[in-house]
Design a protein around this motif. Structure first.
Motif, PDB file in Angstrom:
ATOM      1  N   HIS A  20      -2.873   4.807   3.439  1.00  0.00           N
ATOM      2  CA  HIS A  20      -1.482   5.217   3.570  1.00  0.00           C
ATOM      3  C   HIS A  20      -1.444   6.696   3.929  1.00  0.00           C
ATOM      4  N   THR A 288       6.991   1.634  -2.216  1.00  0.00           N
ATOM      5  CA  THR A 288       8.121   2.538  -1.995  1.00  0.00           C
ATOM      6  C   THR A 288       7.767   3.972  -2.422  1.00  0.00           C
ATOM      7  N   ASN A 291       5.782   5.432   0.278  1.00  0.00           N
ATOM      8  CA  ASN A 291       6.575   5.695   1.478  1.00  0.00           C
ATOM      9  C   ASN A 291       7.482   6.901   1.299  1.00  0.00           C
ATOM     10  N   GLU A 292       7.941   7.092   0.076  1.00  0.00           N
ATOM     11  CA  GLU A 292       8.819   8.238  -0.150  1.00  0.00           C
ATOM     12  C   GLU A 292       8.070   9.563  -0.127  1.00  0.00           C
ATOM     13  N   THR A 294       6.037  10.223   2.350  1.00  0.00           N
ATOM     14  CA  THR A 294       5.741  10.542   3.750  1.00  0.00           C
ATOM     15  C   THR A 294       6.601  11.707   4.214  1.00  0.00           C
ATOM     16  N   ARG A 354      13.393   5.417  10.283  1.00  0.00           N
ATOM     17  CA  ARG A 354      12.696   5.711   9.025  1.00  0.00           C
ATOM     18  C   ARG A 354      11.994   4.462   8.475  1.00  0.00           C
ATOM     19  N   HIS A 358       8.020   3.942   7.805  1.00  0.00           N
ATOM     20  CA  HIS A 358       7.461   3.459   6.546  1.00  0.00           C
ATOM     21  C   HIS A 358       6.564   2.239   6.760  1.00  0.00           C
ATOM     22  N   ALA A 361       3.372   3.633   8.080  1.00  0.00           N
ATOM     23  CA  ALA A 361       2.695   4.621   7.236  1.00  0.00           C
ATOM     24  C   ALA A 361       1.549   3.995   6.452  1.00  0.00           C
TER      25      ALA A 361
END
Lengths: 474, 474
Positions: A20, A288, A291-292, A294, A354, A358, A361
């Motif tokens: 990731h 999540t 991803n947050e 990134t 976005r 994600h 990512a």
């Protein structure tokens, strides 16, 4: 557990802090350790304890522009694997290396040495490097087109396998009494003169334990598929959906038959990046959480490298604009196949920009799954039993924790189902993958075997270079 | 023991079965182990236990014609050193690699990785490869002349050191909070466009623990000496006599001054191959025992490679014919310097052909000594204190036994004399050799240091590439 049943192949694909893109920011990674031998040795030992087939390293001889927000910079894979080899006993060691940017004599030596040093555990993931930035690091003003790259790759692999055959297996006599160390009649010059590659002499090392390191391939372009069908013994590939993976596998096996190969002799290994939780909700929450972390500027830049289109941060919460894939014709062919994967995601899921960032990512277009160990084992089992995969390149979102969780919770389920070994039964990577050891082409000729069944493409007075499995008659 | 006094440098030069050409036939060698990691790891551990500075590997990307009676074929050195690194903690790791036959981007990566993996113990022995046979392995129909090889070598080393400077030491921020992994302003493209070498981008790995791996050089041609005086931090050289070694050292130090360097900043390390016995007679008997294991056909072929003259076995017990050195003008410049060493032996000792073959069998023109540990320690001490050497590349006639005997019997004498460490005081090869860590050229510029004191030879808009020690201001 049955050992005679068809067994899964599982490789640990090592990306320094994990696959990731934001893994370096997450507490489950160890970004301060990623330039130390001990870190990679620990990962190798962990994968070996889980009875994985191999560890796998990607590579490109180039530093991309996205250095500010990603864990850029990494160690050279072959030397890193030599270090892991010293800390492990059984696990295979696969390094990516480029036919476009290496000299075949140098590369043949590096992999032969890795195979010797590891007692027969080396694998070479053959790539032609679809990265224009690399060309400038090798004095090229123009990046070679995909056709030219694969033309060179074909000659390159023929040359390298000739070099690996230079010494017949019994060339060393070690006759202390008479003073004869080796039999010169059993050491052969490569004598290869192609359009792209010329190598005159013999390799300066004896044949390695596996004969040839295992030949892996990862290019999904049309040229890449044809090359893989001809040469590769394992394929690392990217698919989001079962049916796409099934179609790819069927295409590869069909093409392999046209080269006279056993279609089951190629192990097809999609990437899979699992977020694991004790409930599905917990796994999704973890995804999540990653991803947050990134940084949108990073993802937008990666996307522009892939698509050729620059999107501004003001578009992040808008739908993905259709023109993102209009430039597909302008990028390299290998990128095009990855673009198709991404275009498919957009078509099916209609994400915002976005949301797409994600989705990418996690593993750069490889399949990301979030679920319980049971759910992840189920999807692995489904792909394995439904003709979509012979196994997987496991791409943990974060390392070292990702391999620990997978080893502790998913592997036992696969073992309980009889799909994955509980002990190694052999010592080499070929043993693990169930691949035969290639017969030396010169020994085969001497034995009068009809091993050289395809026309020579080297110089006229040398033996034919043939696909690997035409040489495998032992 | 005083630690402040000038200290000897001792490297173990590892030749698979040992440096004597017949060592593979002698029971003190282990020819069946020379393609295994464990063997080289054991040698590394043994040298480390004796507090040696480094292990050293020669290399040429070519298999010579003399395969029948010699232990031909060997592992690739950089991968072998990565394996030794994993089994040791302190000892330096020096590999020979060719500027003529490698791509600078690939080589810079391999050595940077070795330096990372070993915690700062890598050294690069820079050679241009005076072996015509190698050219054919790299698609060259003509072997480049010595001037051209060194012109490329100069650009090559400038490029590689730029690549090693790509990342300033503090380029990695690891700012998890803000999401900034690295500072792009502290990562620099090599941007080097020379006549022989072009590299556009930055290295794809952070700066390694030593900044640069230690730069070693081994060419004794005029071009080689000038190159060494400009670039090298250690020189591996071959001399038979004290006065020749003194003259060589004086010449190198004089030339180093013309490049603005500290003449004591270059460690001059002749080769020495010791036969050890509890009496001198026993040592000489051991040397004779090895020489009697040589195969004349092997020695004659080696001699013809060196001189260009083929001698028949019927001449073995005749005096060395003077025409043996008549062809000196036709061979490459580096061979010429080795030829001078051999011609000197013939002039002083008037041997038969067989006698000359025995003189060369020990270490291919390097100095062979036979004596008690005390006598060998005396000659080492004499050369060290009389301006002929800063230390030695120790070339045991047979391995693994040769390093064991040297470590157990010679090293303690040198330690008792205060000439050699009894413990490592640092962790990197630079620490062991007393060499400073090169300051990053871009950091030096930013600091306003006048580090870039010589004209740039790269493209005009990039910082000057300078000799190593002009950058060393830390």
């Amino acid at each position: 557990m049955t050992t005679s049943a068809r067994q899964l192949v599982l490789n640990l694909f090592i990306h320094p802090t994990g696959h990731h893109e934001a893994s370096w920011r997450h507490p489950s990674s160890a970004p301060d350790r990623i330039h130390s031998a001990r870190y990679y040795q620990d990962l190798g030992r962990r994968a070996e304890a889980a009875k994985f087939d191999a560890v796998f390293f990607a590579d490109v001889p180039h530093l991309g522009p996205n250095v500010e927000h990603g864990a850029a910079g990494w160690l050279e894979p072959i030397t890193t694997l030599a270090s892991i080899a010293a800390a492990t006993e059984r696990i295979g060691l696969i390094a990516t290396a480029s036919t476009t940017f290496y000299e075949p004599y140098n590369l043949a030596r590096l992999f032969a040495s890795l195979d010797h040093l590891s007692g027969g555990r080396a694998g070479w993931n053959i790539v032609t490097t679809a990265s224009a930035g690399a060309a400038g690091n090798f004095g090229l003003t123009q990046f070679p087109e995909v056709e030219e790259r694969y033309a060179r790759a074909t000659e390159f692999v023929e040359t390298v396998t000739r070099l690996w055959d230079s010494w017949e297996d019994d060339a060393i006599l070690l006759d202390v009494e008479s003073g004869r160390y080796a039999d010169p009649a059993k050491i052969h010059a490569a004598d290869f003169a192609g359009e792209h590659v010329r190598v005159a002499g013999a390799l300066n090392a004896p044949r390695s334990p596996q004969g040839y390191p295992v030949l892996v391939q990862a290019g999904a372009s049309n040229e890449g598929r044809a090359f893989a069908a001809r040469w590769s013994e394992a394929i690392f590939t990217a698919h989001q959906r079962l049916q796409d993976a099934q179609a790819f596998a069927a295409d590869i096996r069909r093409q392999a038959v046209t080269f006279g190969r056993d279609p089951q002799g190629i192990k097809i290994l999609p990437g899979i990046s699992p977020f694991l939780g004790s409930t599905e909700a917990e796994a999704r929450a973890l995804e999540t959480e990653f991803n947050e972390l990134t940084v949108p500027a990073y993802g937008l830049r990666q996307l522009s490298v892939l698509t050729g289109v620059e999107l501004g941060e003001d578009l992040l919460d808008k739908p993905v604009p259709p023109e993102l894939f209009a430039a597909a014709g302008d990028v390299t062919d290998n990128n095009r196949s990855r673009l198709q994967v991404v275009a498919g995601i957009v078509e099916r899921e209609q994400p915002t920009v976005r949301g797409l960032l994600h989705r990418l990512a996690g593993a750069r277009g490889h399949r990301v799954v979030a679920g319980t160990p049971e759910q992840v084992a189920d999807t692995i089992t489904e792909w394995f039993t439904q003709g979509a995969a012979d196994g997987f390149n496991v791409m943990p979102p974060a390392l070292p924790t990702g391999i620990e969780v997978f080893a502790d919770h998913v592997v036992p389920i696969l073992q309980a189902r009889g799909l994955f070994r509980t002990e190694y039964t052999g010592t080499t990577l070929r043993d693990h993958l169930g691949l035969p050891r290639p017969v030396n082409r010169y020994a085969a000729e001497r034995a009068g075997a009809d091993a050289a069944s395809t026309p020579a493409s080297g110089s006229a007075d040398t033996p034919a270079a043939t696909p690997v499995d035409a040489l495998v008659r032992a």
